[in-house]
Design a protein around this motif. Structure first.
Motif, PDB file in Angstrom:
ATOM      1  N   ASP A 260       0.878  -1.307   0.009  1.00  0.00           N
ATOM      2  CA  ASP A 260      -0.048  -0.016  -0.132  1.00  0.00           C
ATOM      3  C   ASP A 260       0.735   1.290  -0.264  1.00  0.00           C
ATOM      4  N   GLU A 261       0.427   2.333  -0.912  1.00  0.00           N
ATOM      5  CA  GLU A 261       1.467   3.359  -0.778  1.00  0.00           C
ATOM      6  C   GLU A 261       1.534   4.017   0.667  1.00  0.00           C
ATOM      7  N   ASN A 262       0.605   3.890   1.289  1.00  0.00           N
ATOM      8  CA  ASN A 262       0.618   4.669   2.631  1.00  0.00           C
ATOM      9  C   ASN A 262       1.363   3.731   3.638  1.00  0.00           C
ATOM     10  N   GLY A 263       1.765   2.540   3.263  1.00  0.00           N
ATOM     11  CA  GLY A 263       2.563   1.627   4.137  1.00  0.00           C
ATOM     12  C   GLY A 263       3.748   2.039   4.754  1.00  0.00           C
ATOM     13  N   LYS A 264       4.320   1.343   5.523  1.00  0.00           N
ATOM     14  CA  LYS A 264       5.769   1.611   6.204  1.00  0.00           C
ATOM     15  C   LYS A 264       6.807   1.234   5.033  1.00  0.00           C
TER      16      LYS A 264
ATOM     17  N   LYS B 247       2.242 -19.555  10.317  1.00  0.00           N
ATOM     18  CA  LYS B 247       2.271 -20.747   9.002  1.00  0.00           C
ATOM     19  C   LYS B 247       2.518 -19.912   7.799  1.00  0.00           C
ATOM     20  N   GLN B 248       1.680 -18.756   7.747  1.00  0.00           N
ATOM     21  CA  GLN B 248       1.705 -18.156   6.310  1.00  0.00           C
ATOM     22  C   GLN B 248       1.491 -16.719   6.263  1.00  0.00           C
ATOM     23  N   LEU B 249       2.522 -15.961   5.802  1.00  0.00           N
ATOM     24  CA  LEU B 249       2.443 -14.685   5.631  1.00  0.00           C
ATOM     25  C   LEU B 249       1.942 -14.263   4.141  1.00  0.00           C
ATOM     26  N   VAL B 250       0.949 -13.612   4.012  1.00  0.00           N
ATOM     27  CA  VAL B 250       0.394 -13.385   2.817  1.00  0.00           C
ATOM     28  C   VAL B 250       0.585 -11.889   2.534  1.00  0.00           C
ATOM     29  N   PHE B 251       1.101 -11.480   1.240  1.00  0.00           N
ATOM     30  CA  PHE B 251       1.283 -10.066   0.818  1.00  0.00           C
ATOM     31  C   PHE B 251       0.118  -9.848  -0.339  1.00  0.00           C
ATOM     32  N   VAL B 252      -0.218  -8.789  -0.377  1.00  0.00           N
ATOM     33  CA  VAL B 252      -1.484  -8.320  -1.381  1.00  0.00           C
ATOM     34  C   VAL B 252      -1.162  -7.328  -2.107  1.00  0.00           C
ATOM     35  N   ILE B 253      -1.441  -7.456  -3.316  1.00  0.00           N
ATOM     36  CA  ILE B 253      -1.427  -6.238  -4.277  1.00  0.00           C
ATOM     37  C   ILE B 253      -2.655  -6.109  -4.725  1.00  0.00           C
ATOM     38  N   GLY B 254      -3.160  -5.011  -4.649  1.00  0.00           N
ATOM     39  CA  GLY B 254      -4.909  -4.596  -4.708  1.00  0.00           C
ATOM     40  C   GLY B 254      -4.903  -4.365  -6.284  1.00  0.00           C
ATOM     41  N   GLY B 255      -6.073  -3.787  -6.501  1.00  0.00           N
ATOM     42  CA  GLY B 255      -6.495  -3.576  -7.943  1.00  0.00           C
ATOM     43  C   GLY B 255      -6.272  -2.106  -8.135  1.00  0.00           C
ATOM     44  N   PRO B 256      -6.676  -1.649  -9.225  1.00  0.00           N
ATOM     45  CA  PRO B 256      -6.247  -0.080  -9.598  1.00  0.00           C
ATOM     46  C   PRO B 256      -6.672   0.913  -8.411  1.00  0.00           C
TER      47      PRO B 256
ATOM     48  N   PHE C  91      13.691  -4.915   5.523  1.00  0.00           N
ATOM     49  CA  PHE C  91      13.084  -6.125   5.106  1.00  0.00           C
ATOM     50  C   PHE C  91      13.257  -7.591   5.554  1.00  0.00           C
ATOM     51  N   SER C  92      14.458  -7.839   5.213  1.00  0.00           N
ATOM     52  CA  SER C  92      14.897  -9.130   5.513  1.00  0.00           C
ATOM     53  C   SER C  92      14.785  -9.382   7.120  1.00  0.00           C
TER      54      SER C  92
ATOM     55  N   ALA D 241      -5.952  -6.697   7.605  1.00  0.00           N
ATOM     56  CA  ALA D 241      -4.616  -6.671   7.639  1.00  0.00           C
ATOM     57  C   ALA D 241      -3.810  -6.190   8.726  1.00  0.00           C
ATOM     58  N   GLN D 242      -2.546  -7.201   8.922  1.00  0.00           N
ATOM     59  CA  GLN D 242      -2.065  -6.977  10.046  1.00  0.00           C
ATOM     60  C   GLN D 242      -0.694  -6.091   9.889  1.00  0.00           C
ATOM     61  N   GLY D 243      -0.575  -5.519   8.752  1.00  0.00           N
ATOM     62  CA  GLY D 243       0.627  -4.581   8.180  1.00  0.00           C
ATOM     63  C   GLY D 243       0.428  -3.945   7.062  1.00  0.00           C
ATOM     64  N   LYS D 244       1.053  -2.844   6.649  1.00  0.00           N
ATOM     65  CA  LYS D 244       1.146  -2.387   5.420  1.00  0.00           C
ATOM     66  C   LYS D 244       2.479  -1.756   4.975  1.00  0.00           C
ATOM     67  N   LEU D 245       2.816  -2.273   3.755  1.00  0.00           N
ATOM     68  CA  LEU D 245       4.273  -1.851   3.264  1.00  0.00           C
ATOM     69  C   LEU D 245       4.223  -1.012   2.034  1.00  0.00           C
TER      70      LEU D 245
END
Length: 157
Positions: free
Chosen positions: A74-78, A98-107, A85-86, A118-122
């Motif tokens: 997200d553009e307003n993420g950290k 178990k699983q970390l999920v990153f999501v790229i949204g729509g337009p 990042f590592s 969401a637990q976080g924004k980058l």
């Protein structure tokens, strides 16, 4: 831990897809990684921005399991450096999820429901990139993150 990347719409640029495939393969040496495409909405032209975000949001949420940790690109993420990042990845691995999920949204970005889950924004940059390019950038950064954690030379090339 495994990592999943969710994105709306397929990549129609063959060269870009080839680079994504290459980094995806490299990343697979370090961690179980899945890249899942959520098909573009049918008849999206007939929907308002809000309706489109809502429908895409429902599709995104339907792909999650209860215990998944959801991180929005997200553009307003950290913003983090590659080393930061590592460390962020290491912290998640250490937490036993178990699983970390990153999501790229729509337009138009994400629905309120997705933001609430969401637990976080980058943010990868203050600049705006096409949703197609972001896929390559996040997969490359995941790969880079693991090479940093393993003290491998890739990071400085």
């Amino acid at each position: 831990m495994q990592i999943k990347l969710l994105a709306i719409g397929k990549t129609d640029n063959k060269q870009l897809q080839s680079l994504i495939d290459d980094y995806q393969k490299r990343l697979g040496f370090y961690i179980k990684f899945e890249f899942e495409i959520i098909p573009d909405l049918k008849k999206a032209k007939n929907l308002s921005e809000e309706q489109q975000k809502q429908k895409e949001g429902d599709l995104i949420l339907s792909k999650l399991q209860t215990q998944d940790v959801l991180i929005l690109l997200d553009e307003n993420g950290k913003q983090l450096s590659s080393v930061g990042f590592s460390e962020y990845l290491q912290k998640h691995m250490n937490s036993g999820i178990k699983q970390l999920v990153f999501v790229i949204g729509g337009p138009y970005g994400f629905s309120k429901d997705v933001y609430n889950k969401a637990q976080g924004k980058l943010s990868l940059s203050k600049m705006t990139f096409s949703h197609q390019m972001i896929r390559l950038f996040i997969i490359e950064q995941l790969y880079r993150g693991f090479t940093i954690l393993k003290n491998e030379p890739y990071h400085h090339h």
